[in-house]
Design an enzyme around this catalytic site. Structure first.
Site, short mmCIF file in Angstrom:
data_model
loop_
_atom_site.label_atom_id
_atom_site.label_comp_id
_atom_site.label_asym_id
_atom_site.label_seq_id
_atom_site.Cartn_x
_atom_site.Cartn_y
_atom_site.Cartn_z
N HIS A 1 -3.04 -22.22 -5.89
CA HIS A 1 -2.62 -22.42 -4.53
C HIS A 1 -3.73 -22.75 -3.50
O HIS A 1 -3.58 -23.51 -2.58
CB HIS A 1 -1.59 -21.51 -3.89
CG HIS A 1 -0.60 -21.29 -4.78
ND1 HIS A 1 0.42 -22.51 -4.92
CD2 HIS A 1 0.33 -20.54 -5.57
CE1 HIS A 1 1.60 -22.21 -5.72
NE2 HIS A 1 1.44 -21.16 -5.97
N HIS B 1 12.64 -58.88 12.45
CA HIS B 1 12.23 -58.78 11.45
C HIS B 1 11.60 -57.43 10.96
O HIS B 1 10.40 -57.31 11.09
CB HIS B 1 11.32 -59.99 10.98
CG HIS B 1 10.98 -59.97 9.41
ND1 HIS B 1 10.03 -59.20 8.76
CD2 HIS B 1 11.73 -60.71 8.42
CE1 HIS B 1 10.02 -59.55 7.50
NE2 HIS B 1 10.78 -60.45 7.34
ZN LIG Z 1 4.81 -21.85 -8.94
#
Ligand SMILES: [Zn+2]
Length: 440
Positions: free
Chosen positions: A266, A345
């Site tokens: 992480h 557009h």
């Molecule tokens: Zn995980």
């Protein structure tokens, strides 16, 4: 003729489910609500006074120990990476994730329950084009713990991941493109795994009250302890990929690039997300109006209008930056929301029509031809366009560089030019144009 941009998506309707939270062991309900375009993903704490919300944004990242925690003021939401991975990989750009506790239900430790929930709610297209982060040059982050994440340019979102436990036990490798179908089938079912020596102190401190073999695989020595058998022989690397997707979702854009990850975690994932966010900020600052140098032998708007008969709203060149040799020219056009074509557009989502980019190429190529012919007494008629491709949408605020190179000139009357338009260093359109010259 305009390239069709991918659109933003939200959930079709509100849907929810309940379960146990990992850290407190309490019951928690989670609901997904639809949200408008450009809203992004926000978490809402229904259990707190005034029901505060927080953006799933890297700026709100508080800690990355074991799981990813967002916070603002005193408010916290923990363990958000699996629900974010599911939303991002299943193509949900905008949603409110409402919870009555400080973290989502852990489910079985995988993203399966969130995928089921998203499918129950449905995914529907919105009117605004999706926001991407296009990787333009290699980027990397490296941590002291041995994590290495490299991001390479790619037309799709891909992850190639190597996972290795202590002493390289359980070394696994997987490389895959991440699409909703691949995620649902190959990545979402992969469960969290932990090493016994890491969780034992937490269990003793009672920090993972909801943790059990129901929602995590425990690795003790060479033994794998889990309630049900492994879902994939390489389930661990698949879960690592799941966590990467969830942590990179904090960038708030779909990534077009190839993540090569070695022993990711992480902390390293979050560091890469931060690097992407910084790069995005830098690019946004660069796309603000800037002075384009008038290169050697360039032409300003007045000089261009002496050569080209086109006028507003059909003059598609602001300035010629310069000529290179006899055969090459580079010009620039700033695209503003005031271009008349944006009115139709498209209403609510302005995209520059592809034909107008071809028109810009034709005008720039004509400027080159006039310079060569050294006369403006003739007019170049645009005869044909070959190999025209529109690769990326051109939006208000973009500075479009138009390149043309003369490839063939047959006698006095016919000429061919290879052209391409570039925005933010990426080719947005290209084509080969042919012209015929007639006296005015
Ligand atoms: Zn995980």
């Amino acid at each position: 003729m305009a390239s069709i941009p991918e659109l933003q998506h939200t959930v079709g309707k509100t849907a929810g489910f309940s379960g146990t939270s990992l850290h407190t062991g309490e019951k928690v309900s989670l609901k997904l609500h639809p949200a408008p375009a450009d809203h992004g993903i926000k978490f809402k704490r229904k259990d707190l006074q005034d029901e505060p919300t927080i953006d799933a944004n890297i700026d709100n990242l508080k800690t990355v120990e074991r799981a990813t925690t967002l916070g603002e003021g005193a408010m916290r939401v923990h363990t958000v990476e699996h629900v974010l991975a599911a939303l991002s990989a299943m193509g949900v750009d905008n949603a409110v994730v409402e919870m009555d506790a400080n973290e989502p239900p852990i489910g079985d430790g995988s993203a399966q329950s969130y995928v089921d929930l998203i499918k129950k709610a449905g995914v529907t297209a919105q009117e605004q084009p999706r926001r991407f982060f296009d990787v333009r040059e290699p980027m990397h982050v490296e941590s002291k713990t041995g994590a290495l994440l490299v991001l390479l340019p790619d037309d799709t979102f891909r992850i190639s991941c190597t996972q290795a436990g202590p002493n390289n036990r359980f070394a696994q490798f997987l490389s895959t493109e991440i699409t909703p179908a691949v995620f649902e089938r190959e990545i979402a079912p992969a469960r969290t795994f932990v090493y016994y020596e890491d969780v034992q102190p937490l269990m003793e401190k009672n920090l993972i009250k909801g943790g059990s073999l129901e929602n995590a695989i425990v690795i003790r020595g060479d033994a794998v302890l889990s309630k049900e058998p492994l879902r994939f022989a390489d389930e661990f690397v698949r879960h690592k990929i799941l966590d990467i997707i969830g942590d990179l979702a904090l960038v708030g854009r779909q990534i077009r690039g190839h993540v090569v990850a070695v022993k990711p975690g992480h902390a390293a994932n979050a560091e890469l997300a931060r690097a992407l966010a910084r790069e995005q900020t830098r690019r946004s600052a660069m796309s603000a109006p800037r002075a384009i140098p008038l290169g050697d032998g360039g032409l300003d708007t007045d000089e261009i209008m002496k050569i080209l008969p086109h006028r507003y709203p059909f003059l598609m060149v602001d300035r010629v930056i310069g000529f290179e040799g006899e055969n090459k020219i580079t010009a620039v056009k700033s695209i503003t929301i005031n271009e008349p074509f944006f009115q139709g557009h498209f209403p609510g989502h302005p995209v520059m029509p592809g034909v107008m980019q071809v028109e810009a190429m034709a005008q720039v190529a004509s400027l080159l031809l006039f310079k060569l012919a050294k006369t403006t007494s003739r007019i170049g008629y645009f005869m044909s366009a070959d190999g025209v491709k529109f690769r990326k949408p051109v939006l208000p605020g973009d500075t479009m560089f138009i390149h043309a190179e003369l490839t063939k000139s047959r006698g006095e009357r016919l000429a061919k030019a290879k052209c391409h338009c570039v925005v933010n260093d990426a080719v947005v359109s290209e084509g080969e144009l042919m012209f015929m010259f007639l006296d005015k």
